[in-house]
Structure formats: structure tokens, C-alpha cells
Design a protein around this motif. Structure first.
Motif, PDB file in Angstrom:
ATOM      1  N   HIS A  12      25.236 -19.891   5.802  1.00  0.00           N
ATOM      2  CA  HIS A  12      26.057 -19.688   4.608  1.00  0.00           C
ATOM      3  C   HIS A  12      27.558 -19.599   4.854  1.00  0.00           C
ATOM      4  O   HIS A  12      28.332 -19.676   3.905  1.00  0.00           O
ATOM      5  CB  HIS A  12      25.592 -18.428   3.874  1.00  0.00           C
ATOM      6  CG  HIS A  12      24.214 -18.547   3.315  1.00  0.00           C
ATOM      7  ND1 HIS A  12      23.919 -19.349   2.243  1.00  0.00           N
ATOM      8  CD2 HIS A  12      23.036 -17.996   3.710  1.00  0.00           C
ATOM      9  CE1 HIS A  12      22.621 -19.276   1.980  1.00  0.00           C
ATOM     10  NE2 HIS A  12      22.071 -18.461   2.856  1.00  0.00           N
ATOM     11  N   HIS A  13      27.986 -19.408   6.081  1.00  0.00           N
ATOM     12  CA  HIS A  13      29.417 -19.268   6.329  1.00  0.00           C
ATOM     13  C   HIS A  13      30.116 -20.611   6.143  1.00  0.00           C
ATOM     14  O   HIS A  13      29.622 -21.647   6.602  1.00  0.00           O
ATOM     15  CB  HIS A  13      29.672 -18.734   7.745  1.00  0.00           C
ATOM     16  CG  HIS A  13      31.052 -18.197   7.926  1.00  0.00           C
ATOM     17  ND1 HIS A  13      32.133 -19.000   8.157  1.00  0.00           N
ATOM     18  CD2 HIS A  13      31.521 -16.923   7.869  1.00  0.00           C
ATOM     19  CE1 HIS A  13      33.222 -18.264   8.255  1.00  0.00           C
ATOM     20  NE2 HIS A  13      32.874 -16.991   8.081  1.00  0.00           N
ATOM     21  N   PRO A  14      31.262 -20.640   5.462  1.00  0.00           N
ATOM     22  CA  PRO A  14      31.938 -21.911   5.191  1.00  0.00           C
ATOM     23  C   PRO A  14      32.351 -22.669   6.449  1.00  0.00           C
ATOM     24  O   PRO A  14      32.418 -23.902   6.432  1.00  0.00           O
ATOM     25  CB  PRO A  14      33.185 -21.505   4.394  1.00  0.00           C
ATOM     26  CG  PRO A  14      33.000 -20.105   4.003  1.00  0.00           C
ATOM     27  CD  PRO A  14      31.947 -19.507   4.853  1.00  0.00           C
ATOM     28  N   ASP A  15      32.609 -21.973   7.540  1.00  0.00           N
ATOM     29  CA  ASP A  15      33.044 -22.655   8.757  1.00  0.00           C
ATOM     30  C   ASP A  15      31.893 -23.259   9.554  1.00  0.00           C
ATOM     31  O   ASP A  15      32.110 -24.165  10.355  1.00  0.00           O
ATOM     32  CB  ASP A  15      33.814 -21.694   9.660  1.00  0.00           C
ATOM     33  CG  ASP A  15      35.122 -21.254   9.036  1.00  0.00           C
ATOM     34  OD1 ASP A  15      35.622 -21.962   8.133  1.00  0.00           O
ATOM     35  OD2 ASP A  15      35.641 -20.199   9.438  1.00  0.00           O
TER      36      ASP A  15
ATOM     37  N   LYS B  95      26.407 -28.461   5.342  1.00  0.00           N
ATOM     38  CA  LYS B  95      26.311 -29.292   4.140  1.00  0.00           C
ATOM     39  C   LYS B  95      27.284 -30.457   4.258  1.00  0.00           C
ATOM     40  O   LYS B  95      28.488 -30.265   4.360  1.00  0.00           O
ATOM     41  CB  LYS B  95      26.613 -28.476   2.884  1.00  0.00           C
ATOM     42  CG  LYS B  95      25.565 -27.433   2.579  1.00  0.00           C
ATOM     43  CD  LYS B  95      25.884 -26.736   1.285  1.00  0.00           C
ATOM     44  CE  LYS B  95      24.837 -25.683   0.977  1.00  0.00           C
ATOM     45  NZ  LYS B  95      25.133 -24.968  -0.248  1.00  0.00           N
ATOM     46  N   VAL B  96      26.760 -31.656   4.225  1.00  0.00           N
ATOM     47  CA  VAL B  96      27.594 -32.842   4.346  1.00  0.00           C
ATOM     48  C   VAL B  96      28.320 -33.106   3.038  1.00  0.00           C
ATOM     49  O   VAL B  96      29.475 -33.528   3.012  1.00  0.00           O
ATOM     50  CB  VAL B  96      26.724 -34.069   4.733  1.00  0.00           C
ATOM     51  CG1 VAL B  96      27.549 -35.335   4.793  1.00  0.00           C
ATOM     52  CG2 VAL B  96      26.017 -33.814   6.045  1.00  0.00           C
ATOM     53  N   ASP B  97      27.639 -32.848   1.924  1.00  0.00           N
ATOM     54  CA  ASP B  97      28.223 -33.135   0.612  1.00  0.00           C
ATOM     55  C   ASP B  97      29.076 -31.984   0.094  1.00  0.00           C
ATOM     56  O   ASP B  97      29.375 -31.927  -1.095  1.00  0.00           O
ATOM     57  CB  ASP B  97      27.116 -33.449  -0.383  1.00  0.00           C
ATOM     58  CG  ASP B  97      26.143 -32.290  -0.558  1.00  0.00           C
ATOM     59  OD1 ASP B  97      25.444 -32.275  -1.572  1.00  0.00           O
ATOM     60  OD2 ASP B  97      26.077 -31.413   0.318  1.00  0.00           O
TER      61      ASP B  97
ATOM     62  N   THR C 139      34.692 -27.421   0.088  1.00  0.00           N
ATOM     63  CA  THR C 139      34.954 -26.408  -0.936  1.00  0.00           C
ATOM     64  C   THR C 139      33.876 -25.340  -0.865  1.00  0.00           C
ATOM     65  O   THR C 139      32.737 -25.607  -0.500  1.00  0.00           O
ATOM     66  CB  THR C 139      34.955 -27.022  -2.359  1.00  0.00           C
ATOM     67  OG1 THR C 139      33.662 -27.603  -2.597  1.00  0.00           O
ATOM     68  CG2 THR C 139      36.041 -28.058  -2.506  1.00  0.00           C
ATOM     69  N   THR C 140      34.261 -24.149  -1.226  1.00  0.00           N
ATOM     70  CA  THR C 140      33.328 -23.031  -1.243  1.00  0.00           C
ATOM     71  C   THR C 140      33.353 -22.427  -2.636  1.00  0.00           C
ATOM     72  O   THR C 140      34.411 -22.061  -3.144  1.00  0.00           O
ATOM     73  CB  THR C 140      33.737 -21.969  -0.212  1.00  0.00           C
ATOM     74  OG1 THR C 140      33.806 -22.600   1.074  1.00  0.00           O
ATOM     75  CG2 THR C 140      32.742 -20.844  -0.161  1.00  0.00           C
ATOM     76  N   SER C 141      32.177 -22.318  -3.255  1.00  0.00           N
ATOM     77  CA  SER C 141      32.118 -21.760  -4.602  1.00  0.00           C
ATOM     78  C   SER C 141      32.094 -20.236  -4.544  1.00  0.00           C
ATOM     79  O   SER C 141      31.837 -19.638  -3.494  1.00  0.00           O
ATOM     80  CB  SER C 141      30.878 -22.270  -5.341  1.00  0.00           C
ATOM     81  OG  SER C 141      29.718 -21.703  -4.773  1.00  0.00           O
ATOM     82  N   VAL C 142      32.339 -19.643  -5.673  1.00  0.00           N
ATOM     83  CA  VAL C 142      32.319 -18.178  -5.762  1.00  0.00           C
ATOM     84  C   VAL C 142      30.915 -17.654  -5.484  1.00  0.00           C
ATOM     85  O   VAL C 142      30.746 -16.623  -4.827  1.00  0.00           O
ATOM     86  CB  VAL C 142      32.819 -17.737  -7.159  1.00  0.00           C
ATOM     87  CG1 VAL C 142      32.651 -16.250  -7.341  1.00  0.00           C
ATOM     88  CG2 VAL C 142      34.258 -18.152  -7.351  1.00  0.00           C
ATOM     89  N   ALA C 143      29.898 -18.374  -5.933  1.00  0.00           N
ATOM     90  CA  ALA C 143      28.517 -17.947  -5.700  1.00  0.00           C
ATOM     91  C   ALA C 143      28.198 -17.938  -4.209  1.00  0.00           C
ATOM     92  O   ALA C 143      27.509 -17.038  -3.715  1.00  0.00           O
ATOM     93  CB  ALA C 143      27.551 -18.859  -6.444  1.00  0.00           C
TER      94      ALA C 143
END
Length: 136
Positions: free
Chosen positions: A33-36, A40-42, A46-50
Motif C-alpha cells: 500500500h505504500h506509494p513508493d 500498480k502499473v496503472d 497518484t495517490t488517492s485519499v482512500a
């Protein structure tokens, strides 16, 4: 119904999980789940608030379940047993105010004057001697 989140469900572990299992589940979910480190290729970078809220819930669950004292308090709260947070005892001085004697004391009955409380005062410890600083 309890308003606190289910930290065991957040980390996908059972309530009788060991500390090692909790740590392993946390690290796996953190990588997922960490953005770094997310795979996720698609994503489009961007990272959503959820996503951030879910990441925060995972981290919060780990903070509670990895500490034995916090975990025990959390388990007691889940089971419905009230949680008592220990505190530091405080010394309180009680001062009785001097007031005019009442009618009851004139008859011979001793009446205690009401208690009065004043703000607490901090007094430095006399055990630590203060040494003046020399400016060179």
C-alpha cells in the motif's frame, strides 16, 4: 457497537497472532500500500485519499498491536472490560482557611471549616545544586 477499528482485521491476522506474525503482516501490507513501493502499473503516480487512509489505518494498527502494553489495553477494550490508564500520583496539600466561627461552634460543637484548594506550585528540587555558568 464499538467505534474503535478492528486492528486485527486491518492487518489480516487473528487475535492470537504472535508479535512476529503481526510484524510480517504489517511489512507485507506496507509494501503493498505504500506509494513508493506499490506495484500498480496503472497508478499514474497518484495517490488517492482512500489509499492514504488505508495506509494510515495499517500503520495505526501496527503501533497498537506491536506494543505489548497497548495491545493488552486494546484487547481489554475489545472484550468490554473498562480500561484503566495508570497515572502518576500527585501530592496534594490541603489548606484550611481561617474563617469566623459559626453559630454551632459557639454552642460547643466543633465545626470544621470548609476546605479550600489553591493552584499547584512548582518548587525546584533542593537536591540538585545550581552552579553558575562561566562565560569564557
Amino acid at each position: 457497537m464499538s467505534t474503535q477499528p478492528d486492528h486485527y482485521a486491518t492487518l489480516h491476522v487473528s487475535p492470537d497472532a504472535t508479535t512476529r506474525e503481526i510484524t510480517r503482516a504489517y511489512r507485507t501490507l506496507l509494501r503493498t500500500h505504500h506509494p513508493d513501493t506499490r506495484q500498480k502499473v496503472d497508478d499514474g503516480d497518484t495517490t488517492s485519499v482512500a489509499d492514504l487512509q488505508e495506509l494510515h489505518a495499517i500503520m495505526q494498527a501496527y503501533v497498537v498491536l506491536s506494543d505489548p502494553a497497548k495491545r493488552a489495553a486494546y484487547d481489554r477494550a475489545r472484550s468490554g472490560i473498562p480500561v484503566r490508564v495508570p497515572g502518576t500520583p500527585v501530592k496534594v496539600r490541603v489548606h484550611r482557611s481561617e474563617r469566623a466561627p459559626s453559630a454551632a461552634s459557639a454552642e460547643g460543637d466543633r465545626v470544621q471549616p470548609p476546605l479550600s484548594f489553591s493552584p499547584t506550585r512548582w518548587e525546584p528540587s533542593s537536591r540538585i545544586p545550581r552552579t553558575p555558568r562561566s562565560h569564557s
